[in-house]
Design an enzyme around this catalytic site. Structure first.
Site, PDB file in Angstrom:
ATOM      1  N   LYS A  22       0.843  -1.203   0.000  1.00 57.63           N
ATOM      2  CA  LYS A  22       0.000   0.000   0.000  1.00 57.63           C
ATOM      3  C   LYS A  22       0.871   1.243   0.000  1.00 57.63           C
ATOM      4  CE  LYS A  22      -1.611   1.965   3.963  1.00 57.63           C
ATOM      5  NZ  LYS A  22      -1.522   3.423   4.097  1.00 57.63           N
ATOM      6  N   ASN A  23       1.818   1.308   0.928  1.00 57.89           N
ATOM      7  CA  ASN A  23       2.561   2.562   1.079  1.00 57.89           C
ATOM      8  C   ASN A  23       3.507   2.835  -0.081  1.00 57.89           C
ATOM      9  OD1 ASN A  23       1.141   3.229   3.332  1.00 57.89           O
ATOM     10  ND2 ASN A  23       2.687   2.503   4.791  1.00 57.89           N
ATOM     11  N   CYS A 116      -5.401   8.423   8.368  1.00 56.52           N
ATOM     12  CA  CYS A 116      -5.806   7.942   9.690  1.00 56.52           C
ATOM     13  C   CYS A 116      -5.400   8.931  10.773  1.00 56.52           C
ATOM     14  CB  CYS A 116      -5.137   6.590   9.972  1.00 56.52           C
ATOM     15  SG  CYS A 116      -5.805   5.231   9.004  1.00 56.52           S
ATOM     16  N   ARG A 121       0.511  14.611  12.531  1.00 56.73           N
ATOM     17  CA  ARG A 121       0.882  14.403  11.129  1.00 56.73           C
ATOM     18  C   ARG A 121       1.201  15.704  10.366  1.00 56.73           C
ATOM     19  NH1 ARG A 121      -1.973   9.097   8.699  1.00 56.73           N
ATOM     20  NH2 ARG A 121       0.149   8.882   7.925  1.00 56.73           N
ATOM     21  N   ASP A 304       3.680   0.427  11.968  1.00 55.36           N
ATOM     22  CA  ASP A 304       2.450  -0.105  11.363  1.00 55.36           C
ATOM     23  C   ASP A 304       2.149  -1.545  11.813  1.00 55.36           C
ATOM     24  OD1 ASP A 304       2.304   2.304  10.108  1.00 55.36           O
ATOM     25  OD2 ASP A 304       3.031   1.597   8.167  1.00 55.36           O
ATOM     26  N   ARG A 397      -8.944   0.178   3.527  1.00 53.48           N
ATOM     27  CA  ARG A 397      -7.991   1.134   2.945  1.00 53.48           C
ATOM     28  C   ARG A 397      -6.663   0.479   2.642  1.00 53.48           C
ATOM     29  NH1 ARG A 397      -8.045   6.775   5.936  1.00 53.48           N
ATOM     30  NH2 ARG A 397      -6.471   7.014   4.362  1.00 53.48           N
TER      31      ARG A 397
HETATM   32  N1  EPU Z   1       6.822  14.226  10.657  1.00 55.74           N
HETATM   33  C1  EPU Z   1       6.995  15.570  10.927  1.00 55.74           C
HETATM   34  N2  EPU Z   1       7.001  16.444   9.881  1.00 55.74           N
HETATM   35  C2  EPU Z   1       6.844  16.055   8.602  1.00 55.74           C
HETATM   36  C3  EPU Z   1       6.659  14.684   8.325  1.00 55.74           C
HETATM   37  C4  EPU Z   1       6.653  13.792   9.378  1.00 55.74           C
HETATM   38  O1  EPU Z   1       7.121  15.960  12.083  1.00 55.74           O
HETATM   39  O2  EPU Z   1       6.865  16.908   7.716  1.00 55.74           O
HETATM   40  C5  EPU Z   1       6.784  13.269  11.770  1.00 55.74           C
HETATM   41  C6  EPU Z   1       5.390  12.655  11.924  1.00 55.74           C
HETATM   42  O3  EPU Z   1       4.551  13.456  12.709  1.00 55.74           O
HETATM   43  C7  EPU Z   1       5.707  11.333  12.579  1.00 55.74           C
HETATM   44  C8  EPU Z   1       7.046  10.948  11.952  1.00 55.74           C
HETATM   45  O4  EPU Z   1       7.606  12.163  11.455  1.00 55.74           O
HETATM   46  O5  EPU Z   1       5.867  11.493  13.943  1.00 55.74           O
HETATM   47  C9  EPU Z   1       6.942   9.925  10.829  1.00 55.74           C
HETATM   48  O6  EPU Z   1       6.231  10.443   9.746  1.00 55.74           O
HETATM   49  P1  EPU Z   1       6.436   9.951   8.239  1.00 55.74           P
HETATM   50  O7  EPU Z   1       6.490  11.179   7.398  1.00 55.74           O
HETATM   51  O8  EPU Z   1       7.549   8.983   8.170  1.00 55.74           O
HETATM   52  O9  EPU Z   1       5.079   9.205   7.981  1.00 55.74           O
HETATM   53  P2  EPU Z   1       4.090   9.376   6.769  1.00 55.74           P
HETATM   54  O10 EPU Z   1       4.835   9.500   5.508  1.00 55.74           O
HETATM   55  O11 EPU Z   1       3.027  10.378   7.074  1.00 55.74           O
HETATM   56  C10 EPU Z   1       4.053   6.828   6.221  1.00 55.74           C
HETATM   57  C11 EPU Z   1       2.976   5.804   6.070  1.00 55.74           C
HETATM   58  C12 EPU Z   1       2.424   5.443   7.434  1.00 55.74           C
HETATM   59  C13 EPU Z   1       3.563   4.948   8.326  1.00 55.74           C
HETATM   60  C14 EPU Z   1       4.687   5.991   8.390  1.00 55.74           C
HETATM   61  C15 EPU Z   1       5.899   5.509   9.154  1.00 55.74           C
HETATM   62  C16 EPU Z   1       2.061   6.377   3.926  1.00 55.74           C
HETATM   63  C17 EPU Z   1       0.940   6.938   3.139  1.00 55.74           C
HETATM   64  N3  EPU Z   1       1.920   6.353   5.240  1.00 55.74           N
HETATM   65  O12 EPU Z   1       3.401   7.958   6.803  1.00 55.74           O
HETATM   66  O13 EPU Z   1       1.530   4.380   7.209  1.00 55.74           O
HETATM   67  O14 EPU Z   1       3.080   4.729   9.634  1.00 55.74           O
HETATM   68  O15 EPU Z   1       5.094   6.316   7.046  1.00 55.74           O
HETATM   69  O16 EPU Z   1       6.403   4.347   8.600  1.00 55.74           O
HETATM   70  O17 EPU Z   1       3.052   5.914   3.367  1.00 55.74           O
HETATM   71  C18 EPU Z   1      -0.227   2.951   7.749  1.00 55.74           C
HETATM   72  O18 EPU Z   1       0.076   2.318   6.715  1.00 55.74           O
HETATM   73  O19 EPU Z   1      -1.048   2.533   8.591  1.00 55.74           O
HETATM   74  C19 EPU Z   1       0.401   4.233   7.966  1.00 55.74           C
HETATM   75  C20 EPU Z   1      -0.046   5.122   8.836  1.00 55.74           C
END
Ligand code: EPU
Length: 420
Positions: A22-23, A116, A121, A304, A397
């Site tokens: 998915k990701n 979610c 975020r 995750d 999802r």
């Molecule tokens: N963060 C910041 N600022 C940013 C971006 C991130 O502070 O600009 C912080 C976030 O608040 C969090 C941490 O950094 O505390 C990790 O965030 P990351 O950007 O790595 O996560 P994401 O890209 O929003 C993706 C996956 C998530 C998964 C995380 C971590 C997607 C669409 N989502 O989220 O997947 O938990 O990486 O591996 O790729 C899930 O599949 O259930 C899911 C939530």
């Protein structure tokens, strides 16, 4: 809205074939708009997050053809239109259109993405990176306007190895003038999968999968064929389930290397595993032992899989501590597990204790997010009696064909419309 109904307590055996990640797929689909020709992506999971991205592509004017797990995307005629808030709010990954459209049109107007509710975020690291590449970011009423006369390669150090920021900056930098270096980059398998896709289109990206990614800008990206990497989170979810009630459950079509941190935890817990080149076979042991989990960026234990693992730990002998370091709000499944008979307690926003083993009993529970939903599906299958999981749309999802896959290994599970 849908609900999932489970008659639990059945031993599971057979094969579960893992779908594309998915990701990864949710990044590859927006990345396709960077190409002015048609691209083909295979092994795309049939999940509602991909449907939402398809909706965005159609809105922009792309020609999209989906056939089983194959998607063909022709973005040669897309227009730079504002993506309506109702669609961008459907999923987190809508933010990848920021990097992709900024790169393609030097301007993007977009609402704050959805996803979610597992924490605040923020996307500050994405925006700071776009600025480093020469873009101007304005924020007004939940809408971002990002413009650039010219995108120029830059050195970008991420404060945190964010998956989203790393991918978004690769997308924005791929056609920028000169060289971009992203340091403290995320290293997840989907980062490598996205970089490989862009390279297949003619990009010059090296170092993906390490903490330093180098991107030399190119002018043109051409047609290509690409495959989504297997979903190690889906695989891990079913491995956890099989560790509790599996008898020779084979989880196939996977890359076991991506699951090293989970494999090592399951070994500590006492789960015997047969690990093949592209499969893992698991039978539940007589006794599961408590352990401690600390979520970390890849290759650490994935956040995750933390919630599915919490369900397993309710069945393990002793006291387990979970330390969630990535998201602030990822323990909402624990209340629901307690309703079913678990003994869990929140010590702080980031720490919880689980004491096991406790018998789980079927109850009416609510999924609050995707992985909380997966945690409850596992709990429902382990519990005696009937479990009804409301808000099951969260689960759809991210888990392709979850009801069919589990039915095939002997589970009594069905999906129904819910009136709640
Ligand atoms: N963060 C910041 N600022 C940013 C971006 C991130 O502070 O600009 C912080 C976030 O608040 C969090 C941490 O950094 O505390 C990790 O965030 P990351 O950007 O790595 O996560 P994401 O890209 O929003 C993706 C996956 C998530 C998964 C995380 C971590 C997607 C669409 N989502 O989220 O997947 O938990 O990486 O591996 O790729 C899930 O599949 O259930 C899911 C939530």
């Amino acid at each position: 809205m849908h609900k999932i109904i489970i008659e639990g307590g059945k031993e599971l055996s057979g094969e579960i074939k893992i779908s594309g990640s998915k990701n990864s797929a949710v990044a590859l689909v927006p990345a396709a708009v960077l190409c002015d020709e048609e691209v083909t992506i295979a092994n795309v999971p049939n999940i509602s997050d991909i449907d939402a991205l398809d909706e965005i592509l159609n809105h922009l004017g792309a020609t999209v053809t989906r056939n089983d797990d194959m998607i063909k995307i022709d973005s040669s005629k897309i227009e730079n239109k504002v993506i309506p808030e109702v669609i961008s709010k459907k999923l987190r990954a809508s933010y990848y259109f920021m990097g992709a459209l900024l790169s393609k049109f030097k301007k993007v107007e977009m609402y704050f993405p959805g996803g979610c509710s597992i924490g605040a975020r923020p996307i500050n690291l994405h925006l700071k990176g776009f600025e480093a590449l020469g873009a101007k970011v304005q924020e007004k009423d939940n809408m971002f306007v990002i413009t650039a006369d010219n995108l120029r390669g830059a050195k970008i150090n991420l404060d945190f190895a964010s998956v989203g920021a790393t991918i978004n900056l690769m997308l924005a930098a791929v056609k920028a003038e000169g060289t971009t270096v992203i340091s403290n980059a995320a290293k997840e398998p989907h980062i490598v999968n996205v970089a490989t896709f862009l390279n297949n289109m003619g990009a010059k990206i090296s170092g993906a999968g390490t903490s330093e990614i180098k991107i030399v800008g190119v002018n043109h990206l051409h047609s290509c064929f690409h495959e989504v990497v297997p979903d190690y989170i889906e695989a891990g979810t079913y491995m956890i389930l099989a560790s509790i009630i599996g008898k020779k459950v084979t989880i196939s079509n996977i890359i076991p290397d991506h699951l090293e941190s989970l494999i090592s935890k399951l070994e500590d817990i006492g789960v015997p595993m047969e690990i093949g080149i592209d499969f893992i076979r698991i039978s539940a042991p007589d006794k599961l032992m408590a352990t401690n989990i600390k979520t970390q960026v890849y290759p650490g234990f994935p956040t995750d899989l933390q919630q599915p693992m919490a369900t397993l730990l309710t069945q393990a002998v002793g006291k387990s501590i979970i330390n969630e370091t990535i998201w602030e709000n990822r323990f909402l499944n624990l209340n629901e597990l307690n309703k079913m008979g678990a003994t869990t307690e929140l010590l702080s926003n980031s720490k919880a204790v689980i004491v096991g083993p406790t018998k789980l009993h079927g109850k009416k529970v609510k999924a609050t997010d995707l992985r909380a939903g997966a945690s409850l599906v596992i709990a429902g299958l382990v519990a005696d009696g009937k479990t009804t999981i409301e808000n099951a749309d969260y689960i759809l999802r991210g888990y392709e064909g979850i009801v069919d896959k589990l039915t095939n290994v002997g589970a009594k599970i069905k999906l129904e419309q819910s009136n709640e």
